[in-house]
Enzyme design. Structure first.
Site, short mmCIF file in Angstrom:
data_model
loop_
_atom_site.label_atom_id
_atom_site.label_comp_id
_atom_site.label_asym_id
_atom_site.label_seq_id
_atom_site.Cartn_x
_atom_site.Cartn_y
_atom_site.Cartn_z
N PRO A 78 0.85 -1.19 0.00
CA PRO A 78 0.00 0.00 0.00
C PRO A 78 0.89 1.25 0.00
O PRO A 78 1.88 1.30 0.73
CB PRO A 78 -0.80 -0.11 1.30
CG PRO A 78 -0.58 -1.49 1.81
CD PRO A 78 0.64 -2.02 1.17
N HIS A 79 0.53 2.22 -0.83
CA HIS A 79 1.39 3.40 -0.93
C HIS A 79 0.60 4.61 -1.41
O HIS A 79 -0.51 4.47 -1.92
CB HIS A 79 2.56 3.13 -1.87
CG HIS A 79 2.15 2.77 -3.27
ND1 HIS A 79 1.81 1.49 -3.62
CD2 HIS A 79 2.02 3.52 -4.38
CE1 HIS A 79 1.50 1.47 -4.91
NE2 HIS A 79 1.59 2.69 -5.40
#
Length: 156
Positions: free
Chosen positions: A66-67
């Site tokens: 996740p980013h």
């Protein structure tokens, strides 16, 4: 910029027992809540979830990343968790996830953001590194692994 430079022992959690993708993302966000680079935790959460809705960050090989590129952080923020139980992350290879990195970088650091995503993917994508990360029993062990693996990598 190396993974070992961004990752600190207080942003590493091992053998989490969670049951869903949303729990994992929430936990990753809580891990970085007190990070000095986080200016706006609610905005960071919104931006990470927005990115996740666009396309799953389950990148394959049991890894989720996740980013977000976001003005909610003033400097790059990185966290790592290993999961005690595999979790469906809607990964591109349809395999469940056991290793999760959360990366957030300021909007203006696009090149660095992409290089960090690439570096994490390249290192954690190696089976020997994944096995060692999953077997790690302490944050120091994880940091030592990245120190060792990145010694021959050029700086970003």
């Amino acid at each position: 910029m190396k993974i070992e430079d961004l990752l600190s022992d207080d942003c590493i959690v091992l053998h989490l027992e969670l049951t869903s993708k949303s729990q994992v993302i929430d936990k990753m966000l809580s891990i970085v809540a007190d990070h000095p680079g986080v200016k706006d935790h609610d905005k960071l959460r919104q931006d990470v979830l927005k990115r996740e809705k666009e396309m799953s960050t389950g990148i394959g090989k049991q890894i989720a990343l996740p980013h977000a590129k976001t003005d909610a952080v003033s400097s790059p923020v990185l966290a790592l968790a290993t999961l005690g139980t595999e979790i469906n992350f809607e990964s591109i290879d349809n395999e469940p996830v056991q290793l999760v990195f959360l990366l957030a970088t300021p909007e203006e650091m696009l090149a660095e953001h992409l290089k960090l995503l690439s570096r994490i993917t390249r290192l954690a994508g190696r089976e020997d590194v994944r096995i060692r990360l999953m077997a790690a029993s302490s944050a120091d062990e994880v940091l030592d692994l990245f120190r060792e693996e990145e010694k021959d990598f050029p700086q970003i």
